[in-house]
Scaffold this motif. Structure first.
Motif, PDB file in Angstrom:
ATOM      1  N   ILE A  42     -29.846   1.197 -41.456  1.00  0.00           N
ATOM      2  CA  ILE A  42     -28.444   1.233 -41.861  1.00  0.00           C
ATOM      3  C   ILE A  42     -28.327   1.400 -43.374  1.00  0.00           C
ATOM      4  O   ILE A  42     -27.429   2.082 -43.867  1.00  0.00           O
ATOM      5  N   LEU A  43     -29.247   0.808 -44.107  1.00  0.00           N
ATOM      6  CA  LEU A  43     -29.191   0.912 -45.568  1.00  0.00           C
ATOM      7  C   LEU A  43     -29.834   2.189 -46.096  1.00  0.00           C
ATOM      8  O   LEU A  43     -29.387   2.747 -47.098  1.00  0.00           O
ATOM      9  N   SER A  44     -30.892   2.657 -45.459  1.00  0.00           N
ATOM     10  CA  SER A  44     -31.648   3.765 -46.046  1.00  0.00           C
ATOM     11  C   SER A  44     -31.138   5.142 -45.670  1.00  0.00           C
ATOM     12  O   SER A  44     -31.180   6.055 -46.494  1.00  0.00           O
ATOM     13  N   ILE A  45     -30.656   5.339 -44.468  1.00  0.00           N
ATOM     14  CA  ILE A  45     -30.250   6.686 -44.046  1.00  0.00           C
ATOM     15  C   ILE A  45     -29.077   7.223 -44.875  1.00  0.00           C
ATOM     16  O   ILE A  45     -29.131   8.362 -45.332  1.00  0.00           O
ATOM     17  N   PRO A  46     -28.028   6.453 -45.141  1.00  0.00           N
ATOM     18  CA  PRO A  46     -26.973   6.994 -46.008  1.00  0.00           C
ATOM     19  C   PRO A  46     -27.474   7.330 -47.423  1.00  0.00           C
ATOM     20  O   PRO A  46     -27.063   8.342 -48.008  1.00  0.00           O
ATOM     21  N   PHE A  47     -28.386   6.505 -47.942  1.00  0.00           N
ATOM     22  CA  PHE A  47     -28.940   6.789 -49.268  1.00  0.00           C
ATOM     23  C   PHE A  47     -29.766   8.069 -49.250  1.00  0.00           C
ATOM     24  O   PHE A  47     -29.678   8.892 -50.159  1.00  0.00           O
ATOM     25  N   VAL A  48     -30.573   8.241 -48.212  1.00  0.00           N
ATOM     26  CA  VAL A  48     -31.382   9.458 -48.082  1.00  0.00           C
ATOM     27  C   VAL A  48     -30.491  10.689 -48.016  1.00  0.00           C
ATOM     28  O   VAL A  48     -30.740  11.699 -48.675  1.00  0.00           O
ATOM     29  N   LEU A  49     -29.427  10.613 -47.230  1.00  0.00           N
ATOM     30  CA  LEU A  49     -28.517  11.753 -47.115  1.00  0.00           C
ATOM     31  C   LEU A  49     -27.809  12.040 -48.434  1.00  0.00           C
ATOM     32  O   LEU A  49     -27.614  13.198 -48.800  1.00  0.00           O
ATOM     33  N   SER A  50     -27.436  11.011 -49.168  1.00  0.00           N
ATOM     34  CA  SER A  50     -26.742  11.245 -50.435  1.00  0.00           C
ATOM     35  C   SER A  50     -27.671  11.840 -51.487  1.00  0.00           C
ATOM     36  O   SER A  50     -27.241  12.615 -52.328  1.00  0.00           O
ATOM     37  N   GLN A  51     -28.940  11.489 -51.447  1.00  0.00           N
ATOM     38  CA  GLN A  51     -29.880  11.989 -52.446  1.00  0.00           C
ATOM     39  C   GLN A  51     -30.500  13.329 -52.069  1.00  0.00           C
ATOM     40  O   GLN A  51     -30.749  14.150 -52.930  1.00  0.00           O
ATOM     41  N   GLY A  52     -30.749  13.550 -50.799  1.00  0.00           N
ATOM     42  CA  GLY A  52     -31.477  14.749 -50.403  1.00  0.00           C
ATOM     43  C   GLY A  52     -30.716  15.735 -49.561  1.00  0.00           C
ATOM     44  O   GLY A  52     -31.232  16.798 -49.255  1.00  0.00           O
ATOM     45  N   GLY A  53     -29.530  15.397 -49.124  1.00  0.00           N
ATOM     46  CA  GLY A  53     -28.761  16.305 -48.298  1.00  0.00           C
ATOM     47  C   GLY A  53     -29.253  16.310 -46.856  1.00  0.00           C
ATOM     48  O   GLY A  53     -30.050  15.466 -46.437  1.00  0.00           O
ATOM     49  N   TRP A  54     -28.772  17.276 -46.101  1.00  0.00           N
ATOM     50  CA  TRP A  54     -29.096  17.348 -44.678  1.00  0.00           C
ATOM     51  C   TRP A  54     -30.561  17.688 -44.433  1.00  0.00           C
ATOM     52  O   TRP A  54     -31.123  17.322 -43.411  1.00  0.00           O
ATOM     53  N   LEU A  55     -31.175  18.382 -45.356  1.00  0.00           N
ATOM     54  CA  LEU A  55     -32.594  18.719 -45.205  1.00  0.00           C
ATOM     55  C   LEU A  55     -33.453  17.447 -45.172  1.00  0.00           C
ATOM     56  O   LEU A  55     -34.442  17.385 -44.437  1.00  0.00           O
ATOM     57  N   SER A  56     -33.040  16.439 -45.934  1.00  0.00           N
ATOM     58  CA  SER A  56     -33.800  15.181 -45.930  1.00  0.00           C
ATOM     59  C   SER A  56     -33.723  14.490 -44.572  1.00  0.00           C
ATOM     60  O   SER A  56     -34.667  13.825 -44.158  1.00  0.00           O
ATOM     61  N   LEU A  57     -32.601  14.659 -43.883  1.00  0.00           N
ATOM     62  CA  LEU A  57     -32.483  14.069 -42.547  1.00  0.00           C
ATOM     63  C   LEU A  57     -33.437  14.759 -41.579  1.00  0.00           C
ATOM     64  O   LEU A  57     -34.076  14.103 -40.747  1.00  0.00           O
ATOM     65  N   ALA A  58     -33.577  16.080 -41.701  1.00  0.00           N
ATOM     66  CA  ALA A  58     -34.529  16.813 -40.865  1.00  0.00           C
ATOM     67  C   ALA A  58     -35.958  16.374 -41.172  1.00  0.00           C
ATOM     68  O   ALA A  58     -36.780  16.208 -40.265  1.00  0.00           O
ATOM     69  N   LEU A  59     -36.250  16.162 -42.448  1.00  0.00           N
ATOM     70  CA  LEU A  59     -37.577  15.686 -42.839  1.00  0.00           C
ATOM     71  C   LEU A  59     -37.835  14.283 -42.298  1.00  0.00           C
ATOM     72  O   LEU A  59     -38.921  13.987 -41.789  1.00  0.00           O
ATOM     73  N   LEU A  60     -36.839  13.427 -42.358  1.00  0.00           N
ATOM     74  CA  LEU A  60     -36.962  12.066 -41.830  1.00  0.00           C
ATOM     75  C   LEU A  60     -37.213  12.090 -40.327  1.00  0.00           C
ATOM     76  O   LEU A  60     -38.057  11.357 -39.806  1.00  0.00           O
ATOM     77  N   PHE A  61     -36.528  12.975 -39.615  1.00  0.00           N
ATOM     78  CA  PHE A  61     -36.722  13.121 -38.175  1.00  0.00           C
ATOM     79  C   PHE A  61     -38.125  13.651 -37.871  1.00  0.00           C
ATOM     80  O   PHE A  61     -38.776  13.203 -36.929  1.00  0.00           O
TER      81      PHE A  61
END
Length: 112
Positions: A42-61
């Motif tokens: 809950i704390l890290s995913i919004p921060f990751v998205l704000s810093q890296g954009g949608w590409l960071s979410l794909a990388l996280l997945f």
């Protein structure tokens, strides 16, 4: 004055009931683990998205899928040989004594 053994035993059992139990149950442990992982997500995913954009979410997945697949490989390896219990054991089966040492040294240095 001598105490009756039955009364002493009854008092000891009452005292034991009042004392808090040590440890935890399996269900409480699972609940706490899920809470910890959920809180981190809950704390890290919004921060990751704000810093890296949608590409960071794909990388996280992608990292999550790689971790899942690695877990499957470790499970297969441990099921294939019942004496494999640790990572150094896997290194020894795969590469002999040198593999065990190669895996043990960084693993134990990291723990240190």
């Amino acid at each position: 004055m001598e105490l009756d053994p039955l009364k002493v035993e009854k008092m000891e059992s009452q005292i034991q009931q009042l004392e808090p139990r040590k440890g935890t149950t399996f269900s409480r442990t699972c609940f706490n683990g899920i809470n910890t992982l959920s809180g981190v997500g809950i704390l890290s995913i919004p921060f990751v998205l704000s810093q890296g954009g949608w590409l960071s979410l794909a990388l996280l997945f992608s990292v999550a899928i790689l971790c899942w697949y690695t877990g499957l490989l470790l499970q297969r390896c441990m099921n294939a040989n019942p004496r494999i219990k640790t990572y150094p054991d896997i290194g020894e089966v795969a590469f002999g004594r040198k593999g065990r040492v190669t895996i043990s040294v960084p693993m134990y240095l990291e723990l240190y």
